[in-house]
Design a protein around this motif. Structure first.
Motif, PDB file in Angstrom:
ATOM      1  N   UNK A 171       4.130   1.365  23.654  1.00  0.00           N
ATOM      2  CA  UNK A 171       4.465   2.618  24.335  1.00  0.00           C
ATOM      3  C   UNK A 171       4.312   3.818  23.416  1.00  0.00           C
ATOM      4  N   UNK A 172       4.698   3.660  22.133  1.00  0.00           N
ATOM      5  CA  UNK A 172       4.651   4.762  21.178  1.00  0.00           C
ATOM      6  C   UNK A 172       3.225   5.117  20.789  1.00  0.00           C
ATOM      7  N   UNK A 173       2.339   4.124  20.815  1.00  0.00           N
ATOM      8  CA  UNK A 173       0.965   4.382  20.408  1.00  0.00           C
ATOM      9  C   UNK A 173       0.049   3.433  21.146  1.00  0.00           C
ATOM     10  N   UNK A 174      -1.240   3.589  20.927  1.00  0.00           N
ATOM     11  CA  UNK A 174      -2.211   2.728  21.584  1.00  0.00           C
ATOM     12  C   UNK A 174      -2.100   1.309  21.045  1.00  0.00           C
ATOM     13  N   UNK A 175      -2.201   0.329  21.943  1.00  0.00           N
ATOM     14  CA  UNK A 175      -2.161  -1.074  21.528  1.00  0.00           C
ATOM     15  C   UNK A 175      -3.438  -1.489  20.804  1.00  0.00           C
ATOM     16  N   UNK A 176      -4.383  -0.560  20.677  1.00  0.00           N
ATOM     17  CA  UNK A 176      -5.632  -0.855  19.951  1.00  0.00           C
ATOM     18  C   UNK A 176      -5.579  -0.348  18.508  1.00  0.00           C
ATOM     19  N   UNK A 177      -4.427   0.092  18.047  1.00  0.00           N
ATOM     20  CA  UNK A 177      -4.290   0.600  16.684  1.00  0.00           C
ATOM     21  C   UNK A 177      -4.536  -0.520  15.669  1.00  0.00           C
TER      22      UNK A 177
ATOM     23  N   UNK B 226      -3.108   6.280  17.938  1.00  0.00           N
ATOM     24  CA  UNK B 226      -1.737   6.781  17.958  1.00  0.00           C
ATOM     25  C   UNK B 226      -1.384   7.408  19.297  1.00  0.00           C
ATOM     26  N   UNK B 227      -2.339   8.078  19.911  1.00  0.00           N
ATOM     27  CA  UNK B 227      -2.065   8.873  21.102  1.00  0.00           C
ATOM     28  C   UNK B 227      -2.459   8.124  22.363  1.00  0.00           C
ATOM     29  N   UNK B 228      -1.469   7.870  23.252  1.00  0.00           N
ATOM     30  CA  UNK B 228      -1.773   7.335  24.564  1.00  0.00           C
ATOM     31  C   UNK B 228      -2.509   8.394  25.384  1.00  0.00           C
ATOM     32  N   UNK B 229      -2.972   7.998  26.566  1.00  0.00           N
ATOM     33  CA  UNK B 229      -3.796   8.901  27.369  1.00  0.00           C
ATOM     34  C   UNK B 229      -3.135  10.248  27.599  1.00  0.00           C
ATOM     35  N   UNK B 230      -1.826  10.250  27.934  1.00  0.00           N
ATOM     36  CA  UNK B 230      -1.157  11.525  28.233  1.00  0.00           C
ATOM     37  C   UNK B 230      -0.925  12.332  26.971  1.00  0.00           C
TER      38      UNK B 230
ATOM     39  N   UNK C 128      -0.779  10.475  10.264  1.00  0.00           N
ATOM     40  CA  UNK C 128      -1.052  10.203   8.856  1.00  0.00           C
ATOM     41  C   UNK C 128      -1.083   8.724   8.555  1.00  0.00           C
ATOM     42  N   UNK C 129      -0.138   7.968   9.144  1.00  0.00           N
ATOM     43  CA  UNK C 129      -0.091   6.524   8.934  1.00  0.00           C
ATOM     44  C   UNK C 129      -1.326   5.846   9.529  1.00  0.00           C
ATOM     45  N   UNK C 130      -1.812   6.353  10.662  1.00  0.00           N
ATOM     46  CA  UNK C 130      -3.022   5.790  11.270  1.00  0.00           C
ATOM     47  C   UNK C 130      -4.224   5.983  10.356  1.00  0.00           C
ATOM     48  N   UNK C 131      -4.308   7.165   9.742  1.00  0.00           N
ATOM     49  CA  UNK C 131      -5.405   7.428   8.795  1.00  0.00           C
ATOM     50  C   UNK C 131      -5.279   6.497   7.587  1.00  0.00           C
ATOM     51  N   UNK C 132      -4.072   6.305   7.075  1.00  0.00           N
ATOM     52  CA  UNK C 132      -3.865   5.405   5.941  1.00  0.00           C
ATOM     53  C   UNK C 132      -4.304   3.984   6.282  1.00  0.00           C
ATOM     54  N   UNK C 133      -3.943   3.530   7.475  1.00  0.00           N
ATOM     55  CA  UNK C 133      -4.361   2.196   7.912  1.00  0.00           C
ATOM     56  C   UNK C 133      -5.867   2.077   7.987  1.00  0.00           C
ATOM     57  N   UNK C 134      -6.511   3.130   8.486  1.00  0.00           N
ATOM     58  CA  UNK C 134      -7.980   3.131   8.602  1.00  0.00           C
ATOM     59  C   UNK C 134      -8.637   3.138   7.230  1.00  0.00           C
ATOM     60  N   UNK C 135      -7.958   3.739   6.248  1.00  0.00           N
ATOM     61  CA  UNK C 135      -8.506   3.809   4.893  1.00  0.00           C
ATOM     62  C   UNK C 135      -8.217   2.558   4.063  1.00  0.00           C
ATOM     63  N   UNK C 136      -7.562   1.565   4.668  1.00  0.00           N
ATOM     64  CA  UNK C 136      -7.376   0.290   3.984  1.00  0.00           C
ATOM     65  C   UNK C 136      -6.013   0.073   3.347  1.00  0.00           C
ATOM     66  N   UNK C 137      -5.075   1.009   3.538  1.00  0.00           N
ATOM     67  CA  UNK C 137      -3.735   0.818   2.987  1.00  0.00           C
ATOM     68  C   UNK C 137      -3.006  -0.276   3.774  1.00  0.00           C
ATOM     69  N   UNK C 138      -2.240  -1.118   3.083  1.00  0.00           N
ATOM     70  CA  UNK C 138      -1.434  -2.154   3.713  1.00  0.00           C
ATOM     71  C   UNK C 138      -0.144  -1.542   4.260  1.00  0.00           C
ATOM     72  N   UNK C 139       0.480  -2.265   5.174  1.00  0.00           N
ATOM     73  CA  UNK C 139       1.651  -1.707   5.862  1.00  0.00           C
ATOM     74  C   UNK C 139       2.796  -1.377   4.906  1.00  0.00           C
ATOM     75  N   UNK C 140       2.982  -2.186   3.871  1.00  0.00           N
ATOM     76  CA  UNK C 140       4.059  -1.885   2.923  1.00  0.00           C
ATOM     77  C   UNK C 140       3.763  -0.616   2.128  1.00  0.00           C
ATOM     78  N   UNK C 141       2.476  -0.380   1.809  1.00  0.00           N
ATOM     79  CA  UNK C 141       2.100   0.857   1.110  1.00  0.00           C
ATOM     80  C   UNK C 141       2.322   2.074   2.012  1.00  0.00           C
ATOM     81  N   UNK C 142       2.004   1.921   3.293  1.00  0.00           N
ATOM     82  CA  UNK C 142       2.220   3.006   4.254  1.00  0.00           C
ATOM     83  C   UNK C 142       3.713   3.338   4.342  1.00  0.00           C
ATOM     84  N   UNK C 143       4.527   2.305   4.475  1.00  0.00           N
ATOM     85  CA  UNK C 143       5.970   2.512   4.616  1.00  0.00           C
ATOM     86  C   UNK C 143       6.582   3.193   3.399  1.00  0.00           C
TER      87      UNK C 143
END
Length: 437
Positions: free
Chosen positions: A118-124, A291-295, A409-424
């Motif tokens: 609900x918070x973001x696209x399920x395709x993230x 990150x952004x749903x349709x609406x 910002x977190x979506x960009x970090x994920x796309x750039x190869x950062x792991x979830x713990x690094x993002x957090x």
């Protein structure tokens, strides 16, 4: 620790229509199909009888679901609308404020599967989804614990201070006393199994099951917003005057660490009027769609944005939103800013009244028909005659309060190869990740 359950407030109406898909049990009776419950003199009228409370329990947790008809989503936002929604778990009906409240009682991990979708696209990306699973779980458990402490101590929660010259109000989730969290942006978006949950969302939940952010031995109050605008805000500038050491100012970047002191007006103005390097400074549609749903994609400007009001439009808007007649608006004067440049105090100068308002959400609510994207803005006045401007242009930065994780910002970090713990650990400074159950 056993996996807890959470109570989520979904619907608040004089009448609630719902459909039980499968066998449910209420007061020892098996029921299924379409149902209607109505508020009737401080009780619930259902099937010709009055009740103080009703709980519809599924006979099979994963096989049964229920639909709630005409649920309002995006309450008070520009994309507010109604939709039918489907949920797992139990349905609880109570009476609140001369209406019925529909509450979903569900296990935390099932709840999180929906929140992430609900918070973001399920395709993230998987790493972004894993990061969001941890912060959503952390935030929820922290709120449940906080609410329990407030209930146990019977402490009084003050959300505003007021004098003749100043009105400072903040909005948090402590106004929910009969359930843990609501289902809208006020807490976390939760739309049951209405939003399609993909395999990658389920994978992110399973991979982080029971994991939370800790600071010392306490679960972090893991706030998040859509776009910080390039700099993190600190908790106390948006809500109660509490300093959390893991929610502190920092630039949303790994390449440039330096951050001006955006509490200083000249520094804030330069920051907001330019487009500094930051993870969330992106126009990449592939990243934004994660990150952004349709609406949400109905809004295209978020890192930097502008809105212009004509004099009459602004004075009418402020009167309507605040209930205070300022007369013609002569000036909007920044009085105090937080660490991201967001205004925490704004003086509204009118021909009839002058008042300083805050904190950030009160400012956003006063200056918009729904919510201004953020309170990090500067003001330009045009065509001033006899001291009265004909228009005001707000140039702003970011979307939301800017505290904690910045979703874009977190979506960009994920796309750039950062792991979830690094993002957090980029967004929650000095925190650690641990497994509670």
């Amino acid at each position: 620790m056993k996996e807890p359950k959470v109570q989520v407030g979904i619907l608040f109406e004089p009448q609630i229509e719902f459909i039980l898909n499968g066998q449910y049990v209420v007061n020892g009776i098996h029921v299924t199909g379409r149902q209607v419950a109505t508020y009737d003199e401080n009780q619930i009228l259902w099937q010709g009888r009055l009740y103080n409370e009703l709980i519809f329990e599924p006979t099979q947790e994963q096989a049964c679901s229920f639909d709630l008809i005409d649920v309002t989503i995006g309450i008070n936002f520009h994309w507010e609308r109604k939709e039918d929604q489907r949920f797992l778990g139990a349905l609880k009906l109570i009476v609140e404020n001369k209406k019925l409240t529909g509450i979903n009682v569900i296990s935390i991990e099932d709840y999180l599967t929906s929140v992430i979708s609900s918070e973001m696209s399920a395709t993230a990306s998987l790493e972004l989804l894993k990061a969001h699973a941890v912060i959503s779980r952390s935030w929820l458990l922290a709120q449940i614990q906080k609410n329990k402490e407030i209930t146990d101590t019977q402490s009084c929660y003050s959300a505003f201070t007021e004098t003749a010259d100043e009105l400072i109000r903040w909005y948090d989730r402590e106004d929910h006393t009969n359930f843990d969290v609501c289902a809208d942006d006020h807490c976390q978006r939760y739309q049951g199994i209405t939003r399609a949950s993909t395999e990658i969302v389920q994978q992110s939940i399973q991979a982080t099951r029971g994991q939370v952010l800790l600071y010392g031995d306490k679960i972090c109050d893991a706030r998040f917003s859509k776009c910080c605008g390039g700099a993190f805000e600190e908790f106390q500038y948006c809500w109660e005057d509490v300093n959390y050491p893991y929610l502190v100012k920092q630039r949303d970047s790994k390449t440039i660490q330096e951050l001006p002191d955006l509490r200083i007006e000249t520094e804030a103005e330069q920051w907001i009027r330019t487009s500094p390097e930051a993870f969330c400074n992106t126009t990449d549609k592939k990243v934004l769609s994660q990150v952004l749903n349709n609406y949400d994609q109905e809004t295209t400007d978020f890192f930097r944005w502008k809105v212009t009001y004509q004099q009459e439009e602004l004075s009418e808007l402020i009167t309507k939103r605040s209930g205070i007649d300022y007369g013609q608006i002569l000036d909007l004067i920044p009085m105090e800013r937080g660490t991201s440049g967001r205004l925490t105090k704004l003086k509204i100068v009118g021909t009839k009244r002058t008042l300083t308002i805050g904190k950030e959400l009160e400012i956003r609510r006063t200056l918009s028909t729904s919510h201004l994207y953020s309170s990090a803005f500067v003001v330009d006045k045009k065509h001033i005659e006899n001291g009265v401007p004909s228009s005001f242009t707000l140039t702003g930065a970011g979307w939301g309060h800017g505290v904690g994780l910045c979703q874009i910002g977190a979506a960009v970090m994920g796309e750039q190869g950062y792991k979830y713990n690094d993002i957090l650990l980029h967004y929650y400074i000095g925190a650690s990740i641990d497994k509670l159950y």
